[in-house]
Design an enzyme around this catalytic site. Structure first.
Site, short mmCIF file in Angstrom:
data_model
loop_
_atom_site.label_atom_id
_atom_site.label_comp_id
_atom_site.label_asym_id
_atom_site.label_seq_id
_atom_site.Cartn_x
_atom_site.Cartn_y
_atom_site.Cartn_z
CG ASP A 106 -5.57 8.02 4.54
OD1 ASP A 106 -6.47 8.64 3.95
OD2 ASP A 106 -5.77 7.02 5.26
CE LYS A 160 -3.31 2.62 2.87
NZ LYS A 160 -4.21 2.65 4.04
CE LYS A 188 -6.70 8.79 7.92
NZ LYS A 188 -7.40 7.74 8.67
NE ARG A 227 -11.09 -1.03 3.63
CZ ARG A 227 -11.69 -1.18 4.79
NH1 ARG A 227 -12.88 -1.78 4.85
NH2 ARG A 227 -11.14 -0.77 5.91
CG ASP A 242 -2.06 5.25 4.86
OD1 ASP A 242 -1.92 4.16 5.45
OD2 ASP A 242 -3.14 5.66 4.40
CG ASP A 292 -10.04 7.64 6.51
OD1 ASP A 292 -8.94 7.57 5.90
OD2 ASP A 292 -10.13 7.84 7.73
CD GLU A 304 -6.76 5.34 2.38
OE1 GLU A 304 -7.76 5.47 3.12
OE2 GLU A 304 -5.62 5.07 2.83
N1 BES Z 1 -4.41 4.61 6.79
C1 BES Z 1 -5.56 4.35 7.58
C2 BES Z 1 -5.31 3.34 8.69
C3 BES Z 1 -4.38 3.78 9.78
C4 BES Z 1 -4.87 4.34 10.94
C5 BES Z 1 -3.03 3.58 9.65
C6 BES Z 1 -4.01 4.73 11.94
C7 BES Z 1 -2.17 3.96 10.66
C8 BES Z 1 -2.67 4.53 11.81
C9 BES Z 1 -6.67 3.80 6.70
O1 BES Z 1 -6.69 4.27 5.41
C10 BES Z 1 -7.95 4.22 7.34
O2 BES Z 1 -8.20 5.38 7.39
N2 BES Z 1 -8.73 3.24 7.80
C11 BES Z 1 -9.96 3.51 8.43
C12 BES Z 1 -10.96 2.52 7.93
C13 BES Z 1 -12.37 2.84 8.30
C14 BES Z 1 -12.82 4.10 7.59
C15 BES Z 1 -13.26 1.69 7.92
C16 BES Z 1 -9.75 3.39 9.94
O3 BES Z 1 -8.99 2.54 10.37
O4 BES Z 1 -10.34 4.17 10.67
ZN ZN Z 2 -4.90 4.85 4.66
MN MN Z 3 -7.75 6.07 5.24
#
Ligand code: BES
Ligand code: ZN
Ligand code: MN
Length: 498
Positions: free
Chosen positions: A275, A270, A282, A356, A293, A352, A354
């Site tokens: 992000d 990834k 966020k 996947r 990220d 968010d 993204e």
């Molecule tokens: N890049 C984030 C996940 C992340 C969070 C990495 C904290 C490192 C530290 C990912 O893209 C994300 O935002 N995931 C969301 C998914 C949700 C919207 C289903 C998350 O984990 O909140």
């Molecule tokens: Zn992310």
């Molecule tokens: Mn995200």
């Protein structure tokens, strides 16, 4: 830094400093005894008087007055009780000793810890295994990232480390070399992930692949731009980049060290270079950290560098899905439906989620390589941090044998993973009212439902997913990239080299 392996007796190794173990107990390793004798029993006296801590990871700098001693100073490292010295305790002691060297006044240090007995599986505790991990930790600990400080810290005095082992034959040399290469690979990964996101964008990341390929003949690179991806139907990947002025890239690197007909091990990283969450923005607090990220992509780079330096006999293909997730007028909206390269329609309920979306097209793309196995690496979910904290990488997948190999590689290196279930029962959380699938599950089991999403695209090969959101980065005072899971990946891949 000049790292050398030596099996010469300590009495023949002059240096500015020697590092030895002080266990909690009377059975000292040979090198500790030799140093102690050479300096008139000073270490045993200090231990006797209670001035030398033996707790694992404690260190003391002992100036040596004795005239004619081989070393004007000794770093004494506590290694605890023999019976309690697990590989993790050994690694902790080595890390503490190596950290001491950072600001040491010594230019040349002799490092004599690998004759310390360690309990546990022979594959981890044999001297060559300790040599490998010691070399890696030395490289890791001496890492700095000061590219953006206008005043550079004064140059380090230390320029040479001689690591002492009982043998310096071919297997010892190979273990040492692999450990050093792994440490350097981790540090390369850290450099990339620490890079600020105004520099590290998808195009810059692609340039780093080209640079690696020009440095090493073993690596071939192919970069796909947005037009080429559109042609292939990679619409979920492109939907993530839609709100950014930075164009997306698919970065393909190949290392072909095996026979032409050996199926390649495929790594998919990834590579979200920043992000923001997109339209599902966020919160501001800590958002700067979303520059890592692309930690999965960075680990792919680090692993590639290790392969290029050590040249194992196997084939590895890597694909990085690089994009920036930003909110602007052309950004993807919650509710948008896009068609993935595999043909599934995806309702994007949260922009968010993204990771996947970029990964699913990359996971479809890699089918063309007829992979032996596919492992994706992604800072995919905050939920994995809730579940496992910062110690274990989340591991999920569709193949028990592959999962077990990765767990074992994590155990051997201390770069550990922990498996979560990917049962069918979780799949229905991705049912969409309007498309084939939606890109988020409910509130529960976020790491698992994210992996469920990926699993829809990985049915045709053996696949594992590593969620490294908790392990690729240190938060807090020592904020920065960790270089994980490069050790795990290198160990796994090396176990498949001929
Ligand atoms: N890049 C984030 C996940 C992340 C969070 C990495 C904290 C490192 C530290 C990912 O893209 C994300 O935002 N995931 C969301 C998914 C949700 C919207 C289903 C998350 O984990 O909140
Ligand atoms: Zn992310
Ligand atoms: Mn995200």
């Amino acid at each position: 830094m000049n790292f050398t392996l030596s099996s010469k007796p300590l009495s023949g190794l002059k240096a500015d400093c020697v590092v030895v173990a002080i266990p909690d107990g009377d059975q000292w390793p040979a090198s500790s005894r030799q140093v102690d004798e050479a300096i008139g029993g000073l270490l045993s006296q200090l231990k006797e008087s209670g001035d030398l801590a033996t707790k694992a990871g404690s260190t003391a700098l002992v100036p040596v007055q004795a005239n004619g001693a081989n070393w004007p100073r000794v770093i004494a490292v506590g290694t605890g009780k023999d019976a309690e010295r697990t590989p993790a305790v050994y690694r902790k002691a080595v890390a503490a000793a190596a950290a001491q060297l950072k600001d040491s006044a010594a230019a040349h240090v002799v490092f004599a810890l690998t004759d310390t007995p360690v309990t546990g599986d022979d594959a981890i505790t044999a001297e060559n295994a300790l040599l490998n991990v010691t070399a890696r930790i030395l490289e890791e600990q001496l890492y700095t990232f000061t590219d953006f400080k206008s005043e550079q810290p004064p140059a380090r005095k230390l320029n040479k480390v001689t690591v002492v082992a009982s043998a310096s034959d071919a297997p010892a040399k190979a273990a040492f070399k692999l450990g050093l290469a792994t440490g350097r690979g981790m540090n390369f990964t850290r450099d990339l992930a620490n890079m600020p996101p105004n520099i590290c964008n998808p195009v810059w990341l692609a340039e780093q692949a080209q640079k690696l390929a020009s440095e090493f003949d073993e690596i071939k690179v192919d970069i796909l731009d947005e037009d080429q991806m559109k042609e292939l139907g990679m619409n979920t990947l492109l939907s993530v980049a839609a709100g950014s002025t930075q164009p997306a890239r698919l970065i393909v690197m190949e290392y072909r060290g095996g026979d032409a007909n050996d199926k390649p091990h495929v790594l998919v990283g990834k590579g979200i270079t920043f992000d923001t969450g997109g339209i599902s923005l966020k919160p501001g607090q800590g958002m700067d950290e979303m520059k890592y990220d692309m930690g999965g992509a960075a680990a792919v780079f680090g692993t590639m560098k290790v392969l290029a330096e050590t040249k194992p006999k196997l084939n590895v293909v890597t694909v990085i899905a690089a994009a920036e997730n930003m909110p602007d007028g052309s950004a993807t909206r919650p509710g948008d439906i896009v068609t993935s390269m595999a043909g599934h329609t995806v309702e994007i309920l949260n922009t968010d989620a993204e990771g996947r979306l970029v990964l699913c097209d990359a996971l479809t793309y890699v089918k063309r390589f007829d992979p032996e196995t596919v492992i994706d690496l992604a800072t995919l979910t905050g939920a994995v941090i809730v579940a496992l904290g910062h110690h274990a990488t989340g591991l999920l997948g569709n193949d028990d044998a592959l999962a077990n190999e990765l767990l074992a590689a994590g155990e051997r290196t201390g770069d550990r993973a922990w498996r979560l279930p990917l049962w069918d029962e979780y799949q229905s959380s991705l049912d969409s009212n309007f498309a084939d699938i939606q890109n988020i599950g409910g509130r529960d089991a976020g790491t698992i439902t994210a992996a469920c999403f990926l699993s829809r695209f990985t049915k045709e090969y053996r696949w594992a997913h590593l969620d490294i959101a908790g392990t690729a980065w240190h938060t807090g005072k020592n904020k920065g990239a960790s270089g994980r899971p490069v050790p795990l990946l290198v160990d796994y891949l090396m176990s498949h080299a001929q």
